[in-house]
Design a protein around this motif. Structure first.
Motif, PDB file in Angstrom:
ATOM      1  N   ASP A  10      -4.477  -6.490   5.651  1.00 24.28           N
ATOM      2  CA  ASP A  10      -5.908  -6.362   6.545  1.00 24.28           C
ATOM      3  C   ASP A  10      -6.433  -5.114   6.012  1.00 24.28           C
ATOM      4  O   ASP A  10      -7.752  -4.971   5.823  1.00 24.28           O
ATOM      5  N   PHE A  11      -5.641  -3.975   5.715  1.00 24.91           N
ATOM      6  CA  PHE A  11      -6.207  -2.476   5.392  1.00 24.91           C
ATOM      7  C   PHE A  11      -6.353  -2.570   3.863  1.00 24.91           C
ATOM      8  O   PHE A  11      -6.919  -1.558   3.527  1.00 24.91           O
ATOM      9  N   GLY A  12      -5.971  -3.355   3.129  1.00 23.67           N
ATOM     10  CA  GLY A  12      -6.199  -3.260   1.673  1.00 23.67           C
ATOM     11  C   GLY A  12      -5.010  -3.768   0.964  1.00 23.67           C
ATOM     12  O   GLY A  12      -4.029  -4.254   1.611  1.00 23.67           O
ATOM     13  N   MET A  13      -4.631  -3.462  -0.391  1.00 21.80           N
ATOM     14  CA  MET A  13      -3.744  -4.039  -1.175  1.00 21.80           C
ATOM     15  C   MET A  13      -2.531  -3.195  -1.107  1.00 21.80           C
ATOM     16  O   MET A  13      -2.770  -1.918  -1.213  1.00 21.80           O
ATOM     17  N   CYS A  14      -1.365  -3.565  -1.209  1.00 24.51           N
ATOM     18  CA  CYS A  14      -0.263  -2.950  -1.079  1.00 24.51           C
ATOM     19  C   CYS A  14       0.716  -3.252  -2.196  1.00 24.51           C
ATOM     20  O   CYS A  14       0.903  -4.414  -2.591  1.00 24.51           O
ATOM     21  N   LEU A  15       1.272  -2.495  -3.224  1.00 19.56           N
ATOM     22  CA  LEU A  15       2.299  -2.738  -4.008  1.00 19.56           C
ATOM     23  C   LEU A  15       3.727  -2.707  -3.257  1.00 19.56           C
ATOM     24  O   LEU A  15       4.290  -1.563  -2.530  1.00 19.56           O
ATOM     25  N   MET A  16       4.120  -3.820  -3.325  1.00 17.23           N
ATOM     26  CA  MET A  16       5.341  -4.410  -2.520  1.00 17.23           C
ATOM     27  C   MET A  16       6.664  -4.084  -3.270  1.00 17.23           C
ATOM     28  O   MET A  16       7.802  -3.886  -2.576  1.00 17.23           O
ATOM     29  N   ILE A  35      -1.582   1.243  -0.820  1.00 15.26           N
ATOM     30  CA  ILE A  35      -0.325   1.799  -0.221  1.00 15.26           C
ATOM     31  C   ILE A  35       0.668   1.355  -1.239  1.00 15.26           C
ATOM     32  O   ILE A  35       0.831   0.194  -1.732  1.00 15.26           O
ATOM     33  N   VAL A  36       1.759   2.109  -1.276  1.00 11.66           N
ATOM     34  CA  VAL A  36       3.136   1.705  -2.089  1.00 11.66           C
ATOM     35  C   VAL A  36       4.118   1.753  -1.233  1.00 11.66           C
ATOM     36  O   VAL A  36       4.506   2.648  -0.186  1.00 11.66           O
ATOM     37  N   GLY A  37       4.631   0.562  -0.879  1.00  4.47           N
ATOM     38  CA  GLY A  37       5.524   0.032   0.112  1.00  4.47           C
ATOM     39  C   GLY A  37       6.973   0.826  -0.227  1.00  4.47           C
ATOM     40  O   GLY A  37       7.320   1.277  -1.165  1.00  4.47           O
ATOM     41  N   ASP A  38       7.878   0.771   0.943  1.00  6.15           N
ATOM     42  CA  ASP A  38       9.133   1.115   0.778  1.00  6.15           C
ATOM     43  C   ASP A  38      10.118   0.841  -0.305  1.00  6.15           C
ATOM     44  O   ASP A  38       9.848  -0.430  -0.555  1.00  6.15           O
ATOM     45  N   ILE A  59       2.147   6.906   0.349  1.00  8.12           N
ATOM     46  CA  ILE A  59       3.677   6.358  -0.349  1.00  8.12           C
ATOM     47  C   ILE A  59       4.628   6.386   0.687  1.00  8.12           C
ATOM     48  O   ILE A  59       4.932   7.171   1.448  1.00  8.12           O
ATOM     49  N   GLY A  60       5.160   4.870   0.476  1.00 11.51           N
ATOM     50  CA  GLY A  60       5.932   4.652   1.509  1.00 11.51           C
ATOM     51  C   GLY A  60       7.218   5.552   1.634  1.00 11.51           C
ATOM     52  O   GLY A  60       7.533   6.229   0.563  1.00 11.51           O
ATOM     53  N   GLY A  61       8.540   5.117   2.576  1.00  8.51           N
ATOM     54  CA  GLY A  61       9.569   5.642   2.507  1.00  8.51           C
ATOM     55  C   GLY A  61      10.577   5.239   1.317  1.00  8.51           C
ATOM     56  O   GLY A  61      10.618   4.121   1.030  1.00  8.51           O
ATOM     57  N   PHE A  62      11.558   5.968   1.081  1.00  6.35           N
ATOM     58  CA  PHE A  62      12.392   5.932   0.073  1.00  6.35           C
ATOM     59  C   PHE A  62      12.017   5.372  -1.264  1.00  6.35           C
ATOM     60  O   PHE A  62      12.905   4.682  -1.934  1.00  6.35           O
ATOM     61  N   VAL A  63      10.957   5.518  -1.486  1.00  6.05           N
ATOM     62  CA  VAL A  63      10.203   5.002  -2.748  1.00  6.05           C
ATOM     63  C   VAL A  63      11.257   5.576  -3.910  1.00  6.05           C
ATOM     64  O   VAL A  63      11.480   4.851  -4.994  1.00  6.05           O
ATOM     65  N   PHE A  64      11.488   6.807  -4.043  1.00  6.79           N
ATOM     66  CA  PHE A  64      12.331   7.322  -5.054  1.00  6.79           C
ATOM     67  C   PHE A  64      13.741   7.485  -4.725  1.00  6.79           C
ATOM     68  O   PHE A  64      14.509   8.372  -5.495  1.00  6.79           O
TER      69      PHE A  64
END
Length: 166
Positions: A10-16, A35-38, A59-64
């Motif tokens: 709803d808010f836009g595109m998310c990299l999953m 948004i970059v997902g977890d 930028i989501g959690g635990f991405v790196f």
């Protein structure tokens, strides 16, 4: 080489998801990713360099998490928020945080043991408790005039840290 998977919310595109491997991950600029997902790159020990497009605001959690050889991350110019543990346990040695990030959340840079230098740009207002917890080699943090609050626990476990104020 990484292959990326997206989802429109709803808010836009998310990299999953980012599948594949390689030393470099350059996120494509041909989509308006917000948004970059977890966990996108969690555990990718081979990863050395990541570049995000400027459209990304979170930028989501635990991405790196566990990207122990990661040395360079180009953060998006419009980034507003890191989620907790976004950069945890990765190998970055220095980071330049855009001033569009108003607050640095708890545990964002948790256990980044190779992190030495942090530059926070004008606009950032708060550094929350444990934002840089156990970054044992962190020596220099450059703060903008816009900083209003730094938790007394923001740099817990950082015995060498020196805060440089403008």
């Amino acid at each position: 080489m990484y292959e990326y998977y997206y989802k429109t919310q709803d808010f836009g595109m998310c990299l999953m998801e980012g599948k594949g491997s390689g030393e470099e991950a350059i996120i494509p600029t041909d989509r308006d990713i917000l948004i970059v997902g977890d966990d996108i790159f969690k555990g990718h020990k081979e990863l050395v360099r990541v570049e995000f497009p400027d459209t990304i605001i979170e930028i989501g959690g635990f991405v790196f998490d566990g990207c122990e050889n990661l040395k360079f991350v180009k953060l998006p110019a419009k980034l507003k928020d890191f989620w907790q543990y976004a950069m945890t346990r990765c190998g970055i040695e220095e980071i330049d945080i855009p001033g569009t990030v108003e607050r640095i959340a708890a545990f964002t840079f948790n256990e980044c043991t190779q992190l030495k230098t942090v530059k926070i740009n004008e606009g950032t207002k708060k550094i929350l408790a444990w934002a840089f917890k156990d970054c044992v080699n962190l020596t220099d943090v450059y703060l903008p005039a816009s900083i209003e609050e730094i938790s007394d626990k923001a740099f817990e476990g950082c015995p060498k840290v020196v805060l440089h104020r403008k």
